[in-house]
Design an enzyme around this catalytic site. Structure first.
Site, PDB file in Angstrom:
ATOM      1  N   ASP A 207      -3.470   4.850  -2.246  1.00  0.00           N
ATOM      2  CA  ASP A 207      -3.284   5.370  -0.713  1.00  0.00           C
ATOM      3  C   ASP A 207      -4.552   4.810   0.301  1.00  0.00           C
ATOM      4  O   ASP A 207      -5.186   3.827  -0.392  1.00  0.00           O
ATOM      5  CB  ASP A 207      -2.809   6.680  -0.913  1.00  0.00           C
ATOM      6  CG  ASP A 207      -1.914   7.019   0.147  1.00  0.00           C
ATOM      7  OD1 ASP A 207      -2.322   7.020   1.543  1.00  0.00           O
ATOM      8  OD2 ASP A 207      -0.840   7.679  -0.083  1.00  0.00           O
ATOM      9  N   HIS A 229      -4.238   1.529   0.559  1.00  0.00           N
ATOM     10  CA  HIS A 229      -3.553   1.230   2.001  1.00  0.00           C
ATOM     11  C   HIS A 229      -4.538   0.960   2.970  1.00  0.00           C
ATOM     12  O   HIS A 229      -4.124   0.805   4.105  1.00  0.00           O
ATOM     13  CB  HIS A 229      -2.711   2.487   2.148  1.00  0.00           C
ATOM     14  CG  HIS A 229      -1.493   2.910   1.487  1.00  0.00           C
ATOM     15  ND1 HIS A 229      -0.673   3.996   1.582  1.00  0.00           N
ATOM     16  CD2 HIS A 229      -0.939   2.297   0.185  1.00  0.00           C
ATOM     17  CE1 HIS A 229       0.451   4.017   0.526  1.00  0.00           C
ATOM     18  NE2 HIS A 229      -0.026   2.992  -0.094  1.00  0.00           N
TER      19      HIS A 229
END
Length: 368
Positions: A207, A229
């Site tokens: 993430d 991410h």
């Protein structure tokens, strides 16, 4: 009779003079001590009065927090050996820090191991097992967390709500989650903070490497991010505090990640993002977007329809370079009408992918 009274008073004075000083000396002696704990309950219940707390191979029982939020100001906390946690489905956190002028560090070879695979199911915080947040650095003031080695957190690693907090040379390694269902394993989540300085971090996860949801005077520099991410602002909007101001993200690399640079604001919400600088960011192996800036997030996903309630102003993108995968988009900008302005866009050189045909309301100076 008078002489007897004088003698009695003299004797009383001698007794008072000879009596030990009350608590001050003993308190100072206790405060100068190093306290070594081998159980989480000891550390939580007996930390007061210790100038240095050594956590020696702590095994935190299932469903409990290693709570060091009520230690004395000026305390140093040292992790020794391997710190582990019992398994239970609950929201956590597994560790909590708080206080003023606190230093958190570890001795050589120490590791804080969340053994996240016991919770990983590919759903993160979106469903499946209830997974504990890992570490709360909340209510810290004028403090430093340095040199920690963190491994395999169940979900989000370090949540920051602090004032003048330095996080130096932190390693968060959730790479085992790549093939074992790790999800929502953010590195650093920052909100409601003033003065957060993250330097030399290494984050391997699934993430955001860093996500700044609110706060001001925030710096992320010298970071190495992979597998996740990217370097994110937001989502901004829909919280108690929806202002992000004076953020510098610089001299960092993002590899094998979904995004490189990302700013996202919430659909139909209010707030502001201002005075944000990304500079000298190197990208490689990016699978979705090299740079993505969008004002359309709702329930964690883009809608494709931007709104103007969270303007993005005084943004500098300077020296963001590198490569994305062939089916990735190099740059995507989706702004509401007039809600992105005063941008500086220099030295952007992202290659290898596609050019977006869906950009909207790109401010003067930027390119998409």
């Amino acid at each position: 009779m008078r002489s007897v009274e004088l003698l009695s008073l003299a004797a009383l004075g001698s007794l008072v003079a000879a009596a030990p000083a009350p608590s001050r000396v003993s308190d100072l002696t206790k405060r100068s001590s190093t306290c070594t704990f081998t159980a989480a309950s000891q550390a939580t219940e007996s930390a007061s009065g210790c100038s240095e707390i050594v956590l020696d191979n702590i095994e935190v029982p299932a469903g409990e927090t290693l709570d060091l939020s009520d230690v004395d100001d000026g305390t140093t906390i040292v992790f020794e050996g391997t710190t582990t946690f019992g398994y239970k489905e609950w929201s956590g956190p597994l560790i909590r820090f708080g206080g003023k002028d606190i230093t958190v560090k570890q001795n050589s070879g120490a590791v804080i191991d969340g053994e996240g695979s016991r919770w990983w199911d590919g759903e993160g915080t979106n469903g499946g097992k209830t997974k504990p947040k890992f570490m709360y650095a909340h209510s810290l003031e004028d403090s430093t967390i340095t040199g920690l080695s963190i491994k395999n957190t169940p979900v989000q690693a370090i949540s920051v709500q602090a004032t003048n907090l330095y996080l130096i040379d932190i390693t968060i390694d959730n790479s085992d989650g790549d093939d074992n269902g790790g999800h929502n394993t953010d590195g650093f989540d920052i909100s409601e903070s003033t003065g957060v300085y993250i330097r030399g971090a290494t984050v391997k996860n699934q993430d955001d490497c860093i996500a700044i949801n609110s706060g001001e005077n925030i710096e992320f520099s010298g970071g190495t991010c992979s597998g996740g991410h990217g370097l994110s602002i937001g989502s901004v909007g829909g919280r108690d505090d929806n202002t992000v101001k004076n953020v510098t993200i610089t001299d960092s690399t993002v590899t094998d990640s979904a995004n490189g640079v990302r700013i996202k604001t919430v659909y139909d919400a209010t707030g502001s993002v201002s005075e944000v600088t990304y500079s000298n960011i190197k990208l490689s192996g990016i699978t979705d977007y090299g740079i993505v800036i969008e004002q359309d997030y709702e329930n964690g996903s883009p809608t494709g329809t931007p709104t103007t309630g969270v303007p993005i102003t005084d943004l500098t993108i300077d020296g963001v370079t590198g490569t994305v995968e062939s089916d990735a988009v190099e740059v995507y900008i989706l702004c509401g009408d007039g809600s992105c302005s005063d941008w500086t866009w220099e030295g952007v050189d992202i290659t290898g992918g596609e050019t977006s045909s869906k950009c909207e309301n790109v401010p003067s100076g930027a390119s998409c």
